[in-house]
Write a protein that holds these residues in place. Structure first.
Motif, PDB file in Angstrom:
ATOM      1  N   GLU A   5      25.884   1.629  -9.502  1.00 55.55           N
ATOM      2  CA  GLU A   5      26.159   3.036  -9.211  1.00 55.55           C
ATOM      3  C   GLU A   5      26.820   3.207  -7.844  1.00 55.55           C
ATOM      4  OE1 GLU A   5      23.216   6.487  -8.281  1.00 55.55           O
ATOM      5  OE2 GLU A   5      23.489   6.392 -10.448  1.00 55.55           O
ATOM      6  N   SER A   6      26.388   2.421  -6.870  1.00 52.67           N
ATOM      7  CA  SER A   6      26.916   2.584  -5.508  1.00 52.67           C
ATOM      8  C   SER A   6      28.154   1.731  -5.256  1.00 52.67           C
ATOM      9  CB  SER A   6      25.844   2.222  -4.483  1.00 52.67           C
ATOM     10  OG  SER A   6      25.566   0.827  -4.514  1.00 52.67           O
ATOM     11  N   GLY A   7      28.410   0.773  -6.140  1.00 49.84           N
ATOM     12  CA  GLY A   7      29.527  -0.135  -5.928  1.00 49.84           C
ATOM     13  C   GLY A   7      29.248  -1.166  -4.855  1.00 49.84           C
ATOM     14  N   GLN A   8      27.993  -1.292  -4.474  1.00 46.21           N
ATOM     15  CA  GLN A   8      27.578  -2.197  -3.411  1.00 46.21           C
ATOM     16  C   GLN A   8      26.421  -3.042  -3.954  1.00 46.21           C
ATOM     17  OE1 GLN A   8      25.986  -0.055  -0.067  1.00 46.21           O
ATOM     18  NE2 GLN A   8      26.438  -1.695   1.358  1.00 46.21           N
ATOM     19  N   ALA A   9      26.695  -4.312  -4.230  1.00 48.77           N
ATOM     20  CA  ALA A   9      25.675  -5.180  -4.823  1.00 48.77           C
ATOM     21  C   ALA A   9      24.459  -5.292  -3.913  1.00 48.77           C
ATOM     22  CB  ALA A   9      26.250  -6.566  -5.083  1.00 48.77           C
ATOM     23  N   ILE A  10      23.289  -5.311  -4.509  1.00 44.58           N
ATOM     24  CA  ILE A  10      22.044  -5.484  -3.776  1.00 44.58           C
ATOM     25  C   ILE A  10      21.671  -6.958  -3.888  1.00 44.58           C
ATOM     26  CG2 ILE A  10      19.631  -4.754  -3.552  1.00 44.58           C
ATOM     27  CD1 ILE A  10      21.629  -2.437  -3.205  1.00 44.58           C
ATOM     28  N   ALA A  11      21.885  -7.707  -2.824  1.00 47.49           N
ATOM     29  CA  ALA A  11      21.640  -9.150  -2.841  1.00 47.49           C
ATOM     30  C   ALA A  11      20.155  -9.478  -2.915  1.00 47.49           C
ATOM     31  CB  ALA A  11      22.256  -9.795  -1.606  1.00 47.49           C
ATOM     32  N   ASP A  12      19.333  -8.666  -2.268  1.00 44.35           N
ATOM     33  CA  ASP A  12      17.899  -8.930  -2.222  1.00 44.35           C
ATOM     34  C   ASP A  12      17.145  -7.671  -2.645  1.00 44.35           C
ATOM     35  OD1 ASP A  12      15.295  -9.656  -1.698  1.00 44.35           O
ATOM     36  OD2 ASP A  12      15.597  -9.990   0.453  1.00 44.35           O
ATOM     37  N   PRO A  13      16.691  -7.607  -3.906  1.00 42.47           N
ATOM     38  CA  PRO A  13      15.998  -6.418  -4.400  1.00 42.47           C
ATOM     39  C   PRO A  13      14.765  -6.039  -3.579  1.00 42.47           C
ATOM     40  CG  PRO A  13      16.559  -7.844  -6.228  1.00 42.47           C
ATOM     41  CD  PRO A  13      16.867  -8.602  -4.969  1.00 42.47           C
ATOM     42  N   THR A  14      14.160  -7.003  -2.892  1.00 41.77           N
ATOM     43  CA  THR A  14      12.965  -6.668  -2.106  1.00 41.77           C
ATOM     44  C   THR A  14      13.310  -5.725  -0.953  1.00 41.77           C
ATOM     45  OG1 THR A  14      13.149  -8.624  -0.684  1.00 41.77           O
ATOM     46  CG2 THR A  14      11.823  -8.842  -2.690  1.00 41.77           C
ATOM     47  N   LYS A  15      14.590  -5.652  -0.580  1.00 41.39           N
ATOM     48  CA  LYS A  15      15.011  -4.721   0.478  1.00 41.39           C
ATOM     49  C   LYS A  15      14.857  -3.269   0.027  1.00 41.39           C
ATOM     50  CE  LYS A  15      16.673  -7.756   3.456  1.00 41.39           C
ATOM     51  NZ  LYS A  15      16.174  -7.945   4.789  1.00 41.39           N
ATOM     52  N   LEU A  16      14.665  -3.044  -1.260  1.00 39.79           N
ATOM     53  CA  LEU A  16      14.478  -1.684  -1.782  1.00 39.79           C
ATOM     54  C   LEU A  16      13.050  -1.180  -1.602  1.00 39.79           C
ATOM     55  CD1 LEU A  16      16.423  -1.965  -5.156  1.00 39.79           C
ATOM     56  CD2 LEU A  16      17.229  -1.010  -2.989  1.00 39.79           C
ATOM     57  N   ILE A  17      12.112  -2.079  -1.386  1.00 33.00           N
ATOM     58  CA  ILE A  17      10.700  -1.688  -1.331  1.00 33.00           C
ATOM     59  C   ILE A  17      10.441  -0.680  -0.210  1.00 33.00           C
ATOM     60  CG2 ILE A  17       8.345  -2.499  -0.959  1.00 33.00           C
ATOM     61  CD1 ILE A  17       9.211  -5.138  -2.366  1.00 33.00           C
ATOM     62  N   ALA A  18      10.939  -0.944   0.992  1.00 28.69           N
ATOM     63  CA  ALA A  18      10.691  -0.026   2.114  1.00 28.69           C
ATOM     64  C   ALA A  18      11.279   1.364   1.867  1.00 28.69           C
ATOM     65  CB  ALA A  18      11.213  -0.620   3.417  1.00 28.69           C
ATOM     66  N   PRO A  19      12.566   1.487   1.453  1.00 29.33           N
ATOM     67  CA  PRO A  19      13.070   2.842   1.206  1.00 29.33           C
ATOM     68  C   PRO A  19      12.368   3.533   0.040  1.00 29.33           C
ATOM     69  CG  PRO A  19      14.858   1.222   0.980  1.00 29.33           C
ATOM     70  CD  PRO A  19      13.629   0.498   1.399  1.00 29.33           C
ATOM     71  N   MET A  20      11.946   2.768  -0.960  1.00 28.17           N
ATOM     72  CA  MET A  20      11.208   3.371  -2.071  1.00 28.17           C
ATOM     73  C   MET A  20       9.864   3.905  -1.587  1.00 28.17           C
ATOM     74  SD  MET A  20      11.827   0.749  -5.194  1.00 28.17           S
ATOM     75  CE  MET A  20      13.114   1.041  -6.381  1.00 28.17           C
ATOM     76  N   LEU A  21       9.179   3.127  -0.785  1.00 28.98           N
ATOM     77  CA  LEU A  21       7.881   3.543  -0.250  1.00 28.98           C
ATOM     78  C   LEU A  21       8.045   4.749   0.669  1.00 28.98           C
ATOM     79  CD1 LEU A  21       4.879   2.938  -0.178  1.00 28.98           C
ATOM     80  CD2 LEU A  21       5.318   1.267   1.627  1.00 28.98           C
ATOM     81  N   ALA A  22       9.071   4.724   1.513  1.00 35.92           N
ATOM     82  CA  ALA A  22       9.333   5.856   2.402  1.00 35.92           C
ATOM     83  C   ALA A  22       9.634   7.119   1.599  1.00 35.92           C
ATOM     84  CB  ALA A  22      10.491   5.534   3.340  1.00 35.92           C
ATOM     85  N   ARG A  23      10.448   6.975   0.555  1.00 36.53           N
ATOM     86  CA  ARG A  23      10.788   8.123  -0.299  1.00 36.53           C
ATOM     87  C   ARG A  23       9.544   8.670  -0.986  1.00 36.53           C
ATOM     88  NH1 ARG A  23      14.392  12.141  -1.578  1.00 36.53           N
ATOM     89  NH2 ARG A  23      14.447  12.428  -3.811  1.00 36.53           N
ATOM     90  N   PHE A  24       8.703   7.777  -1.469  1.00 42.33           N
ATOM     91  CA  PHE A  24       7.456   8.188  -2.121  1.00 42.33           C
ATOM     92  C   PHE A  24       6.594   9.003  -1.154  1.00 42.33           C
ATOM     93  CE2 PHE A  24       2.948   7.451  -2.886  1.00 42.33           C
ATOM     94  CZ  PHE A  24       2.822   7.918  -4.184  1.00 42.33           C
TER      95      PHE A  24
END
Length: 75
Positions: A39-58
């Motif tokens: 969707e963003s056109g920017q590959a996510i090399a390390d999916p674990t980098k999503l954990i912090a923004p997901m937790l912050a958003r929650f």
């Protein structure tokens, strides 16, 4: 196209922690990273980098937490 709750991941100095995820949660995290990358056109090399923004958003969208936090900060 679907609108995901996360957008670009800011570059920030992390605090390192170790967590164990159930296999199903890890699979979903990898799938989410794949969809976000497409969707963003920017590959996510390390999916674990999503954990912090997901937790912050929650936490940012949890109204009960927000009320308790503002009550604690105000007095």
């Amino acid at each position: 196209m679907t609108k995901l709750k996360l957008s670009a991941i800011p570059d920030d100095r992390p605090v390192k922690i170790t967590v164990e995820l159930p296999a199903a949660v890890h699979r979903d995290l990898v799938a989410y990273a794949d969809v976000l990358g497409r969707e963003s056109g920017q590959a996510i090399a390390d999916p674990t980098k999503l954990i912090a923004p997901m937790l912050a958003r929650f936490m940012a969208t949890d109204r009960a937490f927000g009320r308790m936090r503002s009550h604690t900060n105000s007095g």
